[in-house]
Design a protein around this motif. Structure first.
Motif, PDB file in Angstrom:
ATOM      1  N   LYS A 199      26.438  33.254  50.709  1.00 55.91           N
ATOM      2  CA  LYS A 199      26.207  33.380  49.243  1.00 55.91           C
ATOM      3  C   LYS A 199      25.262  34.087  49.455  1.00 55.91           C
ATOM      4  N   VAL A 200      23.938  34.382  49.760  1.00 55.68           N
ATOM      5  CA  VAL A 200      23.312  34.848  49.810  1.00 55.68           C
ATOM      6  C   VAL A 200      23.679  36.395  49.755  1.00 55.68           C
ATOM      7  N   ASP A 201      23.870  36.621  50.068  1.00 58.60           N
ATOM      8  CA  ASP A 201      24.971  38.023  50.899  1.00 58.60           C
ATOM      9  C   ASP A 201      25.469  38.890  49.357  1.00 58.60           C
ATOM     10  N   ALA A 202      26.492  37.090  49.241  1.00 62.51           N
ATOM     11  CA  ALA A 202      27.440  38.256  47.486  1.00 62.51           C
ATOM     12  C   ALA A 202      26.807  37.991  46.641  1.00 62.51           C
ATOM     13  N   LYS A 203      25.692  37.424  46.231  1.00 63.96           N
ATOM     14  CA  LYS A 203      24.247  37.001  44.947  1.00 63.96           C
ATOM     15  C   LYS A 203      23.872  39.059  45.215  1.00 63.96           C
ATOM     16  N   LYS A 204      23.308  39.111  46.274  1.00 65.21           N
ATOM     17  CA  LYS A 204      22.882  40.282  46.523  1.00 65.21           C
ATOM     18  C   LYS A 204      23.381  41.719  45.934  1.00 65.21           C
ATOM     19  N   GLU A 205      24.699  41.666  46.746  1.00 61.74           N
ATOM     20  CA  GLU A 205      25.768  42.712  46.326  1.00 61.74           C
ATOM     21  C   GLU A 205      26.532  42.358  45.267  1.00 61.74           C
ATOM     22  N   GLY A 206      26.632  41.431  44.323  1.00 58.33           N
ATOM     23  CA  GLY A 206      26.234  41.151  43.395  1.00 58.33           C
ATOM     24  C   GLY A 206      27.662  40.491  42.599  1.00 58.33           C
ATOM     25  N   ILE A 207      28.805  40.261  43.633  1.00 68.91           N
ATOM     26  CA  ILE A 207      30.119  40.320  43.808  1.00 68.91           C
ATOM     27  C   ILE A 207      30.254  38.519  43.262  1.00 68.91           C
ATOM     28  N   ALA A 208      28.503  37.498  43.412  1.00 64.23           N
ATOM     29  CA  ALA A 208      29.262  36.509  43.274  1.00 64.23           C
ATOM     30  C   ALA A 208      29.255  35.456  41.521  1.00 64.23           C
ATOM     31  N   PRO A 209      29.921  35.570  41.501  1.00 59.85           N
ATOM     32  CA  PRO A 209      30.454  34.642  39.806  1.00 59.85           C
ATOM     33  C   PRO A 209      29.549  33.949  39.741  1.00 59.85           C
ATOM     34  N   GLU A 210      29.660  34.093  38.206  1.00 63.37           N
ATOM     35  CA  GLU A 210      28.706  32.967  37.239  1.00 63.37           C
ATOM     36  C   GLU A 210      29.925  31.694  37.007  1.00 63.37           C
ATOM     37  N   VAL A 211      29.065  30.533  37.625  1.00 62.87           N
ATOM     38  CA  VAL A 211      29.670  29.168  37.199  1.00 62.87           C
ATOM     39  C   VAL A 211      30.332  29.704  35.426  1.00 62.87           C
ATOM     40  N   ALA A 212      29.818  30.014  34.897  1.00 69.69           N
ATOM     41  CA  ALA A 212      31.072  29.492  33.286  1.00 69.69           C
ATOM     42  C   ALA A 212      31.417  30.106  33.832  1.00 69.69           C
ATOM     43  N   MET A 213      31.993  31.579  34.851  1.00 63.03           N
ATOM     44  CA  MET A 213      33.190  32.257  34.601  1.00 63.03           C
ATOM     45  C   MET A 213      33.877  31.403  36.024  1.00 63.03           C
ATOM     46  N   ILE A 214      33.610  31.109  36.405  1.00 69.01           N
ATOM     47  CA  ILE A 214      34.584  30.412  37.395  1.00 69.01           C
ATOM     48  C   ILE A 214      35.771  28.739  36.172  1.00 69.01           C
ATOM     49  N   GLU A 215      34.544  27.845  35.603  1.00 67.00           N
ATOM     50  CA  GLU A 215      34.908  27.349  35.141  1.00 67.00           C
ATOM     51  C   GLU A 215      35.886  27.658  33.896  1.00 67.00           C
ATOM     52  N   ALA A 216      35.762  29.280  33.514  1.00 69.13           N
ATOM     53  CA  ALA A 216      37.088  29.530  32.826  1.00 69.13           C
ATOM     54  C   ALA A 216      38.046  29.748  33.274  1.00 69.13           C
ATOM     55  N   VAL A 217      38.044  29.821  34.287  1.00 65.40           N
ATOM     56  CA  VAL A 217      39.650  30.681  35.234  1.00 65.40           C
ATOM     57  C   VAL A 217      39.933  29.200  35.711  1.00 65.40           C
ATOM     58  N   MET A 218      39.820  27.879  36.165  1.00 60.76           N
ATOM     59  CA  MET A 218      39.728  26.290  36.841  1.00 60.76           C
ATOM     60  C   MET A 218      41.536  26.331  36.076  1.00 60.76           C
ATOM     61  N   GLU A 219      41.146  26.218  34.824  1.00 60.77           N
ATOM     62  CA  GLU A 219      42.302  25.394  34.645  1.00 60.77           C
ATOM     63  C   GLU A 219      44.009  26.142  34.668  1.00 60.77           C
ATOM     64  N   LYS A 220      43.489  27.815  35.389  1.00 65.12           N
ATOM     65  CA  LYS A 220      44.788  28.262  35.748  1.00 65.12           C
ATOM     66  C   LYS A 220      45.135  28.344  36.932  1.00 65.12           C
ATOM     67  N   TYR A 221      44.641  26.712  37.488  1.00 65.73           N
ATOM     68  CA  TYR A 221      45.126  26.691  38.981  1.00 65.73           C
ATOM     69  C   TYR A 221      44.900  25.794  39.143  1.00 65.73           C
TER      70      TYR A 221
END
Length: 162
Positions: free
Chosen positions: A140-162
């Motif tokens: 989690k820490v490294d993903a945030k440093k690398e800029g690949i961590a999603p924003e919570v809003a992004m996750i919520e936006a795609v939740m209905e697809k799965y």
């Protein structure tokens, strides 16, 4: 001078698009992976409070510390064949899993590399659940440093697809 400025803008836009693209892919991976959480709740001994918190894994204020989270991650990973028998990442299956999402190829190598580096740091821990929760916190820490961590809003936006 103007051509250098234009070139710089193109490079910056490309890099920004790449980072946004990987965070978007990570939101798909997170949303899909999270669907297995309900199935693993009882098996891993997650309390309702920790279960609720875990759904906010990427939020700044969520601390990845509970051993039960490691057990849940193992269970969830096993639902998608992402671990080997020793509860360490199965590299090929993880690559394939990430690549199965839209534009997954842009994230696959980075994600596997980050997880692998975290696994190496905690390889000496013998308790699988303890080791996996520490690897998850590191990731989690490294993903945030690398800029690949999603924003919570992004996750919520795609939740209905799965």
């Amino acid at each position: 001078m103007t051509s250098k400025c234009c070139l710089l803008l193109v490079v910056m836009a490309t890099v920004a698009g790449s980072v946004l693209g990987t965070a978007e892919v990570m939101s798909h991976v997170t949303a899909h992976f999270g669907k297995a959480l309900d199935e693993c709740r009882d098996e891993s001994g997650l309390s309702p409070e920790i279960l609720e918190e875990f759904q906010h894994f990427w939020r700044e204020d969520f601390e990845v510390v509970h051993r039960e989270l490691g057990c849940a991650i193992i269970c969830m990973s096993n639902k998608f064949s992402l671990l080997q028998e020793d509860s360490r990442m199965h590299h090929v299956n993880m690559h394939d899993y990430v690549k199965s999402f839209p534009n997954g190829h842009v994230l696959s190598e980075k994600l596997v590399s980050l997880i692998h580096n975290c696994e190496k740091q905690y390889d000496s821990l013998t308790d699988d659940c303890d080791r996996v929760v520490k690897v998850a916190a590191c990731f989690k820490v490294d993903a945030k440093k690398e800029g690949i961590a999603p924003e919570v809003a992004m996750i919520e936006a795609v939740m209905e697809k799965y």
